[in-house]
Design an enzyme around this catalytic site. Structure first.
Site, short mmCIF file in Angstrom:
data_model
loop_
_atom_site.label_atom_id
_atom_site.label_comp_id
_atom_site.label_asym_id
_atom_site.label_seq_id
_atom_site.Cartn_x
_atom_site.Cartn_y
_atom_site.Cartn_z
N CYS A 131 0.87 -1.13 0.03
CA CYS A 131 -0.06 0.02 -0.13
C CYS A 131 0.94 1.16 0.02
O CYS A 131 1.62 1.40 -0.92
CB CYS A 131 -1.04 -0.09 1.25
SG CYS A 131 -2.50 1.14 0.96
N HIS A 189 -4.04 -5.10 -0.14
CA HIS A 189 -3.59 -5.83 1.12
C HIS A 189 -3.55 -7.51 0.93
O HIS A 189 -4.50 -7.92 1.65
CB HIS A 189 -4.22 -5.27 2.24
CG HIS A 189 -4.08 -3.83 2.61
ND1 HIS A 189 -2.93 -3.42 3.41
CD2 HIS A 189 -4.67 -2.76 2.26
CE1 HIS A 189 -2.83 -2.06 3.46
NE2 HIS A 189 -3.79 -1.65 2.73
N GLU A 236 -1.74 -8.91 2.59
CA GLU A 236 -1.24 -9.54 4.05
C GLU A 236 -2.35 -9.61 5.14
O GLU A 236 -1.95 -9.95 6.21
CB GLU A 236 -0.07 -8.72 4.44
CG GLU A 236 -0.42 -7.27 5.08
CD GLU A 236 -1.06 -6.27 4.39
OE1 GLU A 236 -1.61 -5.34 4.98
OE2 GLU A 236 -1.36 -6.42 3.33
#
Length: 225
Positions: free
Chosen positions: A87, A172, A174
């Protein structure tokens, strides 16, 4: 081996990427971006991960330490040291490479949806057909010679790689679903301004979060190899 995770808000951490990193033998050290890394840390740390946050690359006048991050990333690029950006982290890497970041014309992209992935996407191929969590209002404009390998409508660059040592991911991958309520409260003002339906965001997280967790772990494991 050491992995320094530069974070900007506490709840945007390594998420599902943490366990695969530890399994590969990395000792994870979190450090807030406002405490700049030393030149030795930028030069010698085996892996640096620059995480997300609600500020932007153009906010260096308000947050001068962002300039330190960009300078450190530039040094790692010159040394070809492994660097991962997520990001805001991906945006900082893009700027360090000579690219730009501008506001997204279509407005903020917040919520779950799949991404389009090019044929030669390497580790990110694990995300084909998997809805991911988007949470940004800016677009990356990569420098000449660095292609986008993942995209969505209105976001031409969702991910990029440089050699085997740099991976930038705008979305995202993760994200840890168990952290959702922290994200919802931490970004409450942004979500209200963007008119995001929190009930739908919760439902979509329950629907897609587990699959993203598996795919995200596969992405980081493949990249580390």
């Amino acid at each position: 081996m050491k992995c320094i995770a530069l974070y900007h808000v506490g709840f945007e951490d390594l998420g599902t990427f943490a366990a695969p990193l530890e399994a590969r033998g990395y000792q994870i050290v979190y450090q807030h971006g406002s405490k700049p890394l030393t030149e030795a840390q930028w030069r010698e740390t085996e892996l640096v991960v620059v995480l997300g946050g609600p500020i932007g690359v153009g906010d260096t006048a308000l947050y001068p330490w962002l300039a330190d991050e960009i300078a450190g990333i530039k040094l790692r690029m010159q040394l070809k040291k492994p660097t991962l950006g997520i990001c805001l982290g991906a945006q900082l890497i893009a700027v360090a490479l000579g690219g730009e970041v501008a506001g997204r014309e279509a407005g903020k992209e917040i919520g779950w949806s799949p991404v389009d992935i090019c044929e030669h996407a390497g580790p990110l191929a694990h995300l084909r057909g998997v809805p991911v969590l988007h949470w940004h209002g800016d677009n990356i404009r990569l420098p000449e010679g660095v292609p986008s390998i993942v995209w969505t409508p209105g976001t031409p660059c969702q991910a990029f790689v440089v050699g085997d040592h740099v991976l930038g991911i705008q979305f995202h991958a993760e994200f840890e679903p168990a952290a959702l309520e922290q994200w919802l409260t931490g970004h409450a003002v942004e979500l209200q301004q963007a008119g995001v339906d929190l009930h739908r965001l919760r439902e979509d997280t329950q629907r897609y979060g587990e699959d993203l967790g598996r795919a995200g772990r596969a992405v980081i494991e493949a990249w580390l190899k």
